[in-house]
Write a protein that holds these residues in place. Sequence first.
Motif, mmCIF file in Angstrom:
data_model
loop_
_atom_site.group_PDB
_atom_site.id
_atom_site.type_symbol
_atom_site.label_atom_id
_atom_site.label_comp_id
_atom_site.label_asym_id
_atom_site.label_seq_id
_atom_site.Cartn_x
_atom_site.Cartn_y
_atom_site.Cartn_z
ATOM 1 N N TYR A 96 42.457 -25.049 29.899
ATOM 2 C CA TYR A 96 41.681 -25.174 28.664
ATOM 3 C C TYR A 96 40.390 -25.933 28.954
ATOM 4 O O TYR A 96 40.391 -26.944 29.666
ATOM 5 C CB TYR A 96 42.518 -25.898 27.606
ATOM 6 N N GLU A 97 39.269 -25.461 28.391
ATOM 7 C CA GLU A 97 37.947 -25.916 28.818
ATOM 8 C C GLU A 97 37.385 -27.121 28.075
ATOM 9 O O GLU A 97 36.422 -27.732 28.542
ATOM 10 C CB GLU A 97 36.929 -24.769 28.655
ATOM 11 N N TYR A 98 37.921 -27.483 26.918
ATOM 12 C CA TYR A 98 37.185 -28.355 26.005
ATOM 13 C C TYR A 98 37.854 -29.701 25.717
ATOM 14 O O TYR A 98 37.525 -30.345 24.723
ATOM 15 C CB TYR A 98 36.950 -27.607 24.684
ATOM 16 N N HIS A 99 38.747 -30.159 26.557
ATOM 17 C CA HIS A 99 39.464 -31.394 26.241
ATOM 18 C C HIS A 99 38.534 -32.601 26.099
ATOM 19 O O HIS A 99 38.653 -33.382 25.149
ATOM 20 C CB HIS A 99 40.519 -31.684 27.316
ATOM 21 N N ALA A 100 37.613 -32.787 27.033
ATOM 22 C CA ALA A 100 36.714 -33.944 26.953
ATOM 23 C C ALA A 100 35.790 -33.831 25.747
ATOM 24 O O ALA A 100 35.489 -34.834 25.081
ATOM 25 C CB ALA A 100 35.898 -34.076 28.238
ATOM 26 N N LEU A 101 35.337 -32.620 25.440
ATOM 27 C CA LEU A 101 34.464 -32.395 24.287
ATOM 28 C C LEU A 101 35.208 -32.708 22.990
ATOM 29 O O LEU A 101 34.680 -33.399 22.109
ATOM 30 C CB LEU A 101 33.971 -30.949 24.289
ATOM 31 N N HIS A 146 34.129 -35.917 20.429
ATOM 32 C CA HIS A 146 33.533 -35.626 19.126
ATOM 33 C C HIS A 146 34.525 -35.561 17.970
ATOM 34 O O HIS A 146 34.101 -35.460 16.815
ATOM 35 C CB HIS A 146 32.744 -34.326 19.200
ATOM 36 N N ALA A 147 35.827 -35.618 18.279
ATOM 37 C CA ALA A 147 36.786 -35.486 17.177
ATOM 38 C C ALA A 147 38.039 -36.334 17.363
ATOM 39 O O ALA A 147 38.317 -37.232 16.569
ATOM 40 C CB ALA A 147 37.173 -34.011 17.007
ATOM 41 N N PHE A 148 38.800 -36.091 18.408
ATOM 42 C CA PHE A 148 40.145 -36.653 18.479
ATOM 43 C C PHE A 148 40.165 -38.173 18.619
ATOM 44 O O PHE A 148 41.120 -38.824 18.183
ATOM 45 C CB PHE A 148 40.931 -36.002 19.609
ATOM 46 N N ARG A 149 39.130 -38.765 19.203
ATOM 47 C CA ARG A 149 39.147 -40.231 19.327
ATOM 48 C C ARG A 149 39.068 -40.918 17.960
ATOM 49 O O ARG A 149 39.452 -42.087 17.826
ATOM 50 C CB ARG A 149 38.016 -40.715 20.246
#
Length: 285
Positions: A57-62, A66-69
Motif C-alpha cells: 500500500y502506497e499511502y501510509h505516511a501520507l 494528514h489524517a490518522f495522527r
Amino acid sequence: MTASFESASFEEQYFSGAALYGDDFDAARIAGWYGVEARDPAEDFARTAPERPGYRYEYHALNHRHAFRFLAGRRFRQALAFGCAAGDDVAPIAGQVDRFLAVEPIERFWKSDIAGTPAEYRRPTLGGRIDCADGANDLTVCLHTLHHIPNAGALLAEFARVTAPGGLFILREPISTMGDWRRPRRGLTANERGFPVEWLEERFARLGFTVMQRRFCSFPLTERLGPLMGVSLPYGNPLLVRLDEAACALTRWNIAYHRDSLRKKFAPGAVYYVLERATTPPARR
C-alpha cells in the motif's frame, strides 16, 4: 438537466467548478457511468493492485501525516471504511477500532477482519445508499474513492447520516478536474474527476460537518522525486511527505479546478479533511 459534452456552456458550468459533473445524474445516467468504467482496462488494473506480486500500500505516511495522527487517544466502537478494498488503508488505525463496517464492491477483497479487528463487508448500492443505521459509526473513512462516484453529493449525505453526532469523518480526494474527461486520459477511467474545494466545503457545512483539519497534498513533482531519491513509494516515506507538504503550502495560492496550462499544474493535487459531525442537526437551507 445536465449539459451534454457538446454544449457551449459545458466548460463554464463544470470546468469552472460552478457545478460538479455527474452530481445531478438520474438513475439511468448513473448506471451508464458505471457501465463505462466496468469496461475500462485502467480501472481493472487499479482494482487488481493488491494482488500484484510485491504489492505494498502506497499511502501510509501520507495518511498518517494528514489524517490518522489526529485520531490519537480516541477509541471508536465502529468505523465505516468506504471503498477500502482489502482494508490496507485503514489497517494502521485498526488498534483503535472495535469493529469495521467495510463497503467495497469487489467481493474477492472481502474478509472477516482488518489487521486483526473484526470486519463486516457489504456491497455499495447504485444510488449510494449505505446499508447501515443512522449514526452507527463513530468514524467514517473514505480515501480517494468519492471521485469515482457520479452522485457524490448524495453519498456525502449518506456519510453524514451514518456518522454519529460528535463522530469524525476523514476524506481524501483530488481537487482538480484531472484533465478533460470528454477525451481519453492516460491512466484514468472514463469519468473520474476531482472536486472544487468550495463545492466540498459548502456541502460539509450544509450537512453539519465542521472542518477540524484541511491539509493539502500531492504536489505534481513528488512522485517524480521519489525514484531520484531511491524511494519506490514516495507517499510511504515520511521525509518525502513532509517535502510534499511544504511544496503544497508554497503553491496553494495557485489552486485552480481545471488545470489547462503548465503554470496551473504547479499546485496541490489533493486535499485531506478531518471533519466532526455536529451534535445537533444542521438548520435547513
